[in-house]
Motif scaffolding. Sequence first.
Motif, PDB file in Angstrom:
ATOM      1  N   LEU A 282       0.730  -0.515   0.099  1.00  0.00           N
ATOM      2  CA  LEU A 282      -0.031  -0.276   0.410  1.00  0.00           C
ATOM      3  C   LEU A 282       0.572   1.314   0.352  1.00  0.00           C
ATOM      4  CD1 LEU A 282      -2.626   1.330  -0.158  1.00  0.00           C
ATOM      5  CD2 LEU A 282      -2.211   0.871   2.699  1.00  0.00           C
ATOM      6  N   LEU A 283       1.754   0.814   1.019  1.00  0.00           N
ATOM      7  CA  LEU A 283       2.752   2.416   1.181  1.00  0.00           C
ATOM      8  C   LEU A 283       3.345   2.992  -0.979  1.00  0.00           C
ATOM      9  CD1 LEU A 283       4.811   4.411   2.083  1.00  0.00           C
ATOM     10  CD2 LEU A 283       6.214   2.557   2.644  1.00  0.00           C
ATOM     11  N   ILE A 284       3.490   1.603  -1.385  1.00  0.00           N
ATOM     12  CA  ILE A 284       4.330   1.390  -2.552  1.00  0.00           C
ATOM     13  C   ILE A 284       3.424   2.507  -3.378  1.00  0.00           C
ATOM     14  CG2 ILE A 284       5.396  -0.051  -4.481  1.00  0.00           C
ATOM     15  CD1 ILE A 284       6.191  -2.243  -2.537  1.00  0.00           C
ATOM     16  N   ILE A 285       1.728   2.002  -3.248  1.00  0.00           N
ATOM     17  CA  ILE A 285       1.433   2.452  -4.283  1.00  0.00           C
ATOM     18  C   ILE A 285       0.758   3.787  -4.257  1.00  0.00           C
ATOM     19  CG2 ILE A 285      -1.004   2.347  -4.837  1.00  0.00           C
ATOM     20  CD1 ILE A 285      -1.501  -0.054  -4.718  1.00  0.00           C
ATOM     21  N   LEU A 286       1.252   4.296  -3.372  1.00  0.00           N
ATOM     22  CA  LEU A 286       0.636   5.864  -2.459  1.00  0.00           C
ATOM     23  C   LEU A 286       2.103   6.670  -2.215  1.00  0.00           C
ATOM     24  CD1 LEU A 286      -1.419   5.058   0.376  1.00  0.00           C
ATOM     25  CD2 LEU A 286      -2.546   5.269  -1.828  1.00  0.00           C
ATOM     26  N   TYR A 287       3.122   6.045  -2.593  1.00  0.00           N
ATOM     27  CA  TYR A 287       4.586   6.972  -2.201  1.00  0.00           C
ATOM     28  C   TYR A 287       4.323   8.267  -2.830  1.00  0.00           C
ATOM     29  CZ  TYR A 287       8.505   8.762  -0.574  1.00  0.00           C
ATOM     30  OH  TYR A 287       9.811  10.202  -0.743  1.00  0.00           O
ATOM     31  N   LYS A 288       4.151   7.105  -4.898  1.00  0.00           N
ATOM     32  CA  LYS A 288       4.473   8.256  -6.105  1.00  0.00           C
ATOM     33  C   LYS A 288       3.227   8.983  -6.506  1.00  0.00           C
ATOM     34  CE  LYS A 288       8.993   8.687  -6.955  1.00  0.00           C
ATOM     35  NZ  LYS A 288       9.491   9.985  -7.229  1.00  0.00           N
ATOM     36  N   LEU A 289       1.487   7.981  -5.459  1.00  0.00           N
ATOM     37  CA  LEU A 289       1.046   8.124  -6.810  1.00  0.00           C
ATOM     38  C   LEU A 289       0.344  10.226  -7.029  1.00  0.00           C
ATOM     39  CD1 LEU A 289      -1.894   7.304  -7.672  1.00  0.00           C
ATOM     40  CD2 LEU A 289      -3.011   7.810  -4.981  1.00  0.00           C
ATOM     41  N   GLY A 290       0.273  10.756  -5.914  1.00  0.00           N
ATOM     42  CA  GLY A 290       0.832  12.566  -6.538  1.00  0.00           C
ATOM     43  C   GLY A 290       1.450  12.650  -7.492  1.00  0.00           C
ATOM     44  N   PRO A 470      -1.730  11.584   1.591  1.00  0.00           N
ATOM     45  CA  PRO A 470      -1.918   9.782   1.895  1.00  0.00           C
ATOM     46  C   PRO A 470      -0.179   9.103   2.270  1.00  0.00           C
ATOM     47  CG  PRO A 470      -3.304  10.016   0.439  1.00  0.00           C
ATOM     48  CD  PRO A 470      -2.549  11.272  -0.053  1.00  0.00           C
ATOM     49  N   GLY A 471       0.546   9.288   0.645  1.00  0.00           N
ATOM     50  CA  GLY A 471       1.708   8.348   0.605  1.00  0.00           C
ATOM     51  C   GLY A 471       2.527   8.929   1.989  1.00  0.00           C
ATOM     52  N   ALA A 473       2.019  10.566   4.603  1.00  0.00           N
ATOM     53  CA  ALA A 473       1.693   9.604   6.258  1.00  0.00           C
ATOM     54  C   ALA A 473       1.383   8.268   6.237  1.00  0.00           C
ATOM     55  CB  ALA A 473      -0.044  10.152   6.261  1.00  0.00           C
ATOM     56  N   MET A 474       1.282   8.083   5.259  1.00  0.00           N
ATOM     57  CA  MET A 474       1.831   6.445   5.222  1.00  0.00           C
ATOM     58  C   MET A 474       3.338   6.142   5.331  1.00  0.00           C
ATOM     59  SD  MET A 474      -0.197   3.207   4.782  1.00  0.00           S
ATOM     60  CE  MET A 474       0.117   1.730   4.575  1.00  0.00           C
ATOM     61  N   VAL A 475       4.404   6.485   5.195  1.00  0.00           N
ATOM     62  CA  VAL A 475       5.714   6.208   5.436  1.00  0.00           C
ATOM     63  C   VAL A 475       5.662   6.932   7.100  1.00  0.00           C
ATOM     64  CG1 VAL A 475       7.594   7.540   5.314  1.00  0.00           C
ATOM     65  CG2 VAL A 475       6.793   7.072   3.768  1.00  0.00           C
ATOM     66  N   TRP A 476       4.932   8.175   7.522  1.00  0.00           N
ATOM     67  CA  TRP A 476       4.842   8.358   9.443  1.00  0.00           C
ATOM     68  C   TRP A 476       4.587   7.201   9.662  1.00  0.00           C
ATOM     69  CZ3 TRP A 476       1.343   8.968  12.375  1.00  0.00           C
ATOM     70  CH2 TRP A 476       1.743   9.425  14.131  1.00  0.00           C
ATOM     71  N   TRP A 477       3.290   6.612   9.651  1.00  0.00           N
ATOM     72  CA  TRP A 477       2.493   5.665  10.610  1.00  0.00           C
ATOM     73  C   TRP A 477       2.741   3.882  10.383  1.00  0.00           C
ATOM     74  CZ3 TRP A 477       0.053   0.992   7.946  1.00  0.00           C
ATOM     75  CH2 TRP A 477      -0.784   0.133   9.235  1.00  0.00           C
ATOM     76  N   MET A 478       4.321   4.126   8.798  1.00  0.00           N
ATOM     77  CA  MET A 478       5.474   2.901   8.841  1.00  0.00           C
ATOM     78  C   MET A 478       6.523   2.802   9.541  1.00  0.00           C
ATOM     79  SD  MET A 478       4.127   1.324   5.450  1.00  0.00           S
ATOM     80  CE  MET A 478       5.036  -0.822   6.509  1.00  0.00           C
ATOM     81  N   ARG A 479       6.805   3.866  10.405  1.00  0.00           N
ATOM     82  CA  ARG A 479       7.796   4.531  10.789  1.00  0.00           C
ATOM     83  C   ARG A 479       8.830   2.920  11.484  1.00  0.00           C
ATOM     84  NH1 ARG A 479       4.276   6.871  13.574  1.00  0.00           N
ATOM     85  NH2 ARG A 479       4.264   7.062  15.835  1.00  0.00           N
TER      86      ARG A 479
END
Length: 495
Positions: A282-290, A470-471, A473-479
């Motif tokens: 999920l992180l991989i999808i979101l990180y470059k989405l924007g 979201p990307g 935010a996901m990095v911070w959540w998965m720290r």
Amino acid sequence: MLIILFTGFASGLPLALTGQAMQAWLTVDGLDLATIGFLGLVGVPYTFKFLWAPLMDRFEPPWLGRRRGWLVLTQLALAGVLFLMSGLSPRLDLGSFALAALALAFLSASQDVVIDAYRTDLLTEKSEYGLGASLNVFGYRLAMILSGGVSLLWAEQWQSWPRVYGVMAVIMLVAAVVSLLLAPRVSSESKPLASNPLGELRGFAAMLAGVVLGYWLAHELLILAGLRPDDPNKWIQLLFVVAEIAVALPLAWWGARLAKFETLNQSLSSYFSQQGAAAFLLLIILYKLGDAFAGSLTTPFLIRGMGFNQAEVGIAVKLIGFWLTIFGAFIGGFLMLRLGLYRALLLFGFFQLLSNLGFYALAVMGKGAWGAVMVQPFDWVIVALKAPASLDFLLLAVIAGENITGGMGTVAFVGLLMGLCNRRFTATHYALLSAFAAVGRIYVSPLSGVLSESIGWSGFFILSVVFALPGVAMVWWMRTQLLALSESPTSTQTE
């Protein structure tokens, strides 16, 4: 490291030819924005390459070695398809052109499978990942300067996109010769899975049958519901695309499991046995989405929306911009050594988000808001500018911010993907991860084409910032998981 630089170049060359260079060709041929957006779906193979990557993990072409053999074969095939495209016209025969572009994307994705696995096999220590990723991005962007930047200048100079694609075919043919003669074999520690070859092929055939069945079922059910795939409403066309993919993928997975496609099943089981495997996807999808959303229609935006010509776009966006991406990649690799994976992903992701606001400013303020400088004609043998061209200062500032931050984010992102791979299934694991990474780039293309016509360019780029949130935010959540990944022993050595 030198071979990583070369393979990065070989990987980057065909990408723009199914992306922004192709968009420029379609734009000057007069196709509408929604059609250009839908043609972005020729890149679908990039998101499904993990389905045939197991065959490249399992089978070894004779005499050449497992990685080098597939590398040479895919590069020769890429040269052939580029020659074919050089004889086609998107305006006169859109169907044949789209099929050829789809074949080009399939072969390009297959080459990426080999190159990503090859690079990960060569770099055995995590301390090498930052430099390796930087050199990969450097070679990749050099190639995109050629296929995505110089190509626009050639097209303007020669008034012929088919000739440009013919030249790219020759370059890819040279790359195949270099791979054959100079690429070293990887360590003998990387061995394919010992399984029944006929069983592997049956499993692959069953998986393909699942794809075809899923596509047909979704297509027919929507027609039974009273909808038509050729409906003038672009949202209906988009619904057909999304539904066909959504049904085809799970049926392909079911077919592979039923027919015991062992290399795929075992490699995916190996990946999903890792803690947090689904969250990482999920992180991989979101990180470059924007970033992907903002960049999906950059070329039509600049040529048609802002009124820049191909030479201006080629110089500012493709030549100067790609060099700035390389600069950003080296800065990112240098900072990553000190920041670590988690902090690099968080900081660079935030910078990527901010850079999208530059395109919003360009859409609102317009061409010439900050003035421009004239570039005089030049002739550098491989590329020439016959007439003076202006370089818009606001455009240059926007491109500088977008490319530097994009290069930094890409280095951290590649480091993340490499850290999640297991050496026994390198091709399949990296293909799976990079396929999820391509989801945003490929599937936002038809959506972006429809939205840009519906809400305008300024609203489109504001939405790209929203998609980027979201990307980060996901990095911070998965720290916790990211810190553990960067500190753990390499997961790519053995199973």
